[in-house]
Design a protein around this motif. Structure first.
Motif, PDB file in Angstrom:
ATOM      1  N   THR A  30       0.683  -1.264   0.051  1.00 54.25           N
ATOM      2  CA  THR A  30       0.119  -0.056   0.051  1.00 54.25           C
ATOM      3  C   THR A  30       0.781   1.201  -0.018  1.00 54.25           C
ATOM      4  O   THR A  30       2.311   1.204   0.332  1.00 54.25           O
ATOM      5  N   LYS A  31       0.227   2.274  -0.271  1.00 55.76           N
ATOM      6  CA  LYS A  31       0.980   3.677  -0.054  1.00 55.76           C
ATOM      7  C   LYS A  31       1.140   4.046   1.244  1.00 55.76           C
ATOM      8  O   LYS A  31       0.300   3.396   2.219  1.00 55.76           O
ATOM      9  N   CYS A  32       2.262   4.644   1.657  1.00 62.08           N
ATOM     10  CA  CYS A  32       2.465   5.075   2.951  1.00 62.08           C
ATOM     11  C   CYS A  32       3.211   6.168   3.142  1.00 62.08           C
ATOM     12  O   CYS A  32       3.550   6.936   2.122  1.00 62.08           O
ATOM     13  N   ARG A  33       3.382   6.785   4.510  1.00 63.92           N
ATOM     14  CA  ARG A  33       4.205   7.814   4.643  1.00 63.92           C
ATOM     15  C   ARG A  33       5.113   7.532   5.686  1.00 63.92           C
ATOM     16  O   ARG A  33       5.060   7.205   6.733  1.00 63.92           O
TER      17      ARG A  33
ATOM     18  N   ILE B  63      -6.370   5.273  11.208  1.00 68.29           N
ATOM     19  CA  ILE B  63      -5.143   4.903  10.378  1.00 68.29           C
ATOM     20  C   ILE B  63      -5.244   3.489   9.931  1.00 68.29           C
ATOM     21  O   ILE B  63      -5.983   2.556  10.702  1.00 68.29           O
ATOM     22  N   GLU B  64      -4.647   3.012   8.926  1.00 67.19           N
ATOM     23  CA  GLU B  64      -4.582   1.445   8.460  1.00 67.19           C
ATOM     24  C   GLU B  64      -3.450   0.869   9.125  1.00 67.19           C
ATOM     25  O   GLU B  64      -3.674  -0.224   9.436  1.00 67.19           O
TER      26      GLU B  64
ATOM     27  N   PHE C  22      -1.039   4.790   6.116  1.00 74.16           N
ATOM     28  CA  PHE C  22      -0.132   3.706   6.675  1.00 74.16           C
ATOM     29  C   PHE C  22       0.897   4.699   7.118  1.00 74.16           C
ATOM     30  O   PHE C  22       1.385   5.142   6.094  1.00 74.16           O
ATOM     31  N   ILE C  23       1.385   4.757   8.292  1.00 73.83           N
ATOM     32  CA  ILE C  23       2.454   5.626   8.664  1.00 73.83           C
ATOM     33  C   ILE C  23       3.706   4.877   9.274  1.00 73.83           C
ATOM     34  O   ILE C  23       3.378   3.694   9.866  1.00 73.83           O
ATOM     35  N   LEU C  24       4.860   5.329   8.813  1.00 81.09           N
ATOM     36  CA  LEU C  24       6.092   4.856   9.464  1.00 81.09           C
ATOM     37  C   LEU C  24       6.893   5.935  10.197  1.00 81.09           C
ATOM     38  O   LEU C  24       6.957   6.719   9.693  1.00 81.09           O
ATOM     39  N   LEU C  25       7.321   5.446  11.595  1.00 79.66           N
ATOM     40  CA  LEU C  25       7.751   6.593  12.197  1.00 79.66           C
ATOM     41  C   LEU C  25       9.286   6.304  12.482  1.00 79.66           C
ATOM     42  O   LEU C  25       9.770   5.178  12.877  1.00 79.66           O
ATOM     43  N   LYS C  26       9.898   7.379  12.066  1.00 79.50           N
ATOM     44  CA  LYS C  26      11.512   7.192  12.009  1.00 79.50           C
ATOM     45  C   LYS C  26      11.942   8.100  13.285  1.00 79.50           C
ATOM     46  O   LYS C  26      11.413   9.274  13.308  1.00 79.50           O
TER      47      LYS C  26
END
Length: 210
Positions: A81-84, A143-144, A110-114
């Motif tokens: 999927t698309k994510c940020r 959120i997904e 869908f978020i990824l936490l850096k």
């Protein structure tokens, strides 16, 4: 689709016998065993023994909730999927609702936490995590999924409120990502887990395309 037009980023941990594991627990270290090699036959075969929550992996709700969902019920659209990617490297201890408030998170993201986890040697100790208020915020945003560059999305929280809030809302959790080289922004995520029957979690080879 012309794959040559994509930049591919591997954001997974390499599985080794001395890799970082949650809280540095030795029982979580993988064992890689060679069962036969060319000195004894015509083929090379090996096997790996590891906890499902070692390295880059995906959690299902059975991990924390009796009778919860298992890996086999996951829809692949949830993890392909698309994510940020959101840069939260300024957080010094944990990620709270206040830290997430100005990141323009919307329903279905869908978020990824850096975080500092990708840069510093803190994975087995006081790694950056999402606290209960952060989990509540993400749940309210519907959120997904959420991924993080720690070996657990929470630490030292009695009753595991972060896991439970997210998993009760059927929000996908990815843990053990490696985001050091990844800039904040939009990507396409491929994070399908190994389809292991009855499992509460499974290893993932997580990749970003841009």
């Amino acid at each position: 689709m012309n794959m040559n037009s994509f930049q591919i980023y591997d954001i997974s941990m390499k599985i080794t016998e001395d890799m970082p594991v949650y809280n540095g627990k030795k029982e979580k270290l993988p064992k890689i065993i060679v069962e036969r090699d060319f000195s004894s036959g015509s083929a090379y075969e090996s096997r790996v023994e590891m906890n499902m929550h070692t390295g880059t992996h995906l959690d299902r709700s059975l991990h924390m909730i009796p009778g919860g969902t298992k890996v086999e019920s996951l829809r692949l659209e949830q993890v392909i999927t698309k994510c940020r990617v959101l840069d939260l490297s300024s957080c010094v201890d944990k990620i709270t609702a206040e830290d997430l408030n100005d990141k323009n998170i919307t329903e279905g993201d869908f978020i990824l936490l850096k975080t500092r986890n990708s840069f510093e040697d803190i994975l087995e100790g006081k790694f950056i995590y999402v606290d209960a208020s952060g989990a509540e915020y993400l749940m309210e945003k519907k959120i997904e999924g959420v991924g993080i560059d720690s070996l657990g999305i929470e630490r030292n929280q009695p009753e595991h409120p972060t896991h439970i809030r997210l998993l009760e809302a059927d929000i996908v959790i990815l843990e053990g990502l490696r985001l050091k080289e990844i800039e904040e922004g939009e990507y396409f995520l491929f994070a399908a887990p190994i389809n292991i029957a009855e499992a509460e979690a499974a290893p993932v080879r997580a990749v970003l395309l841009r």
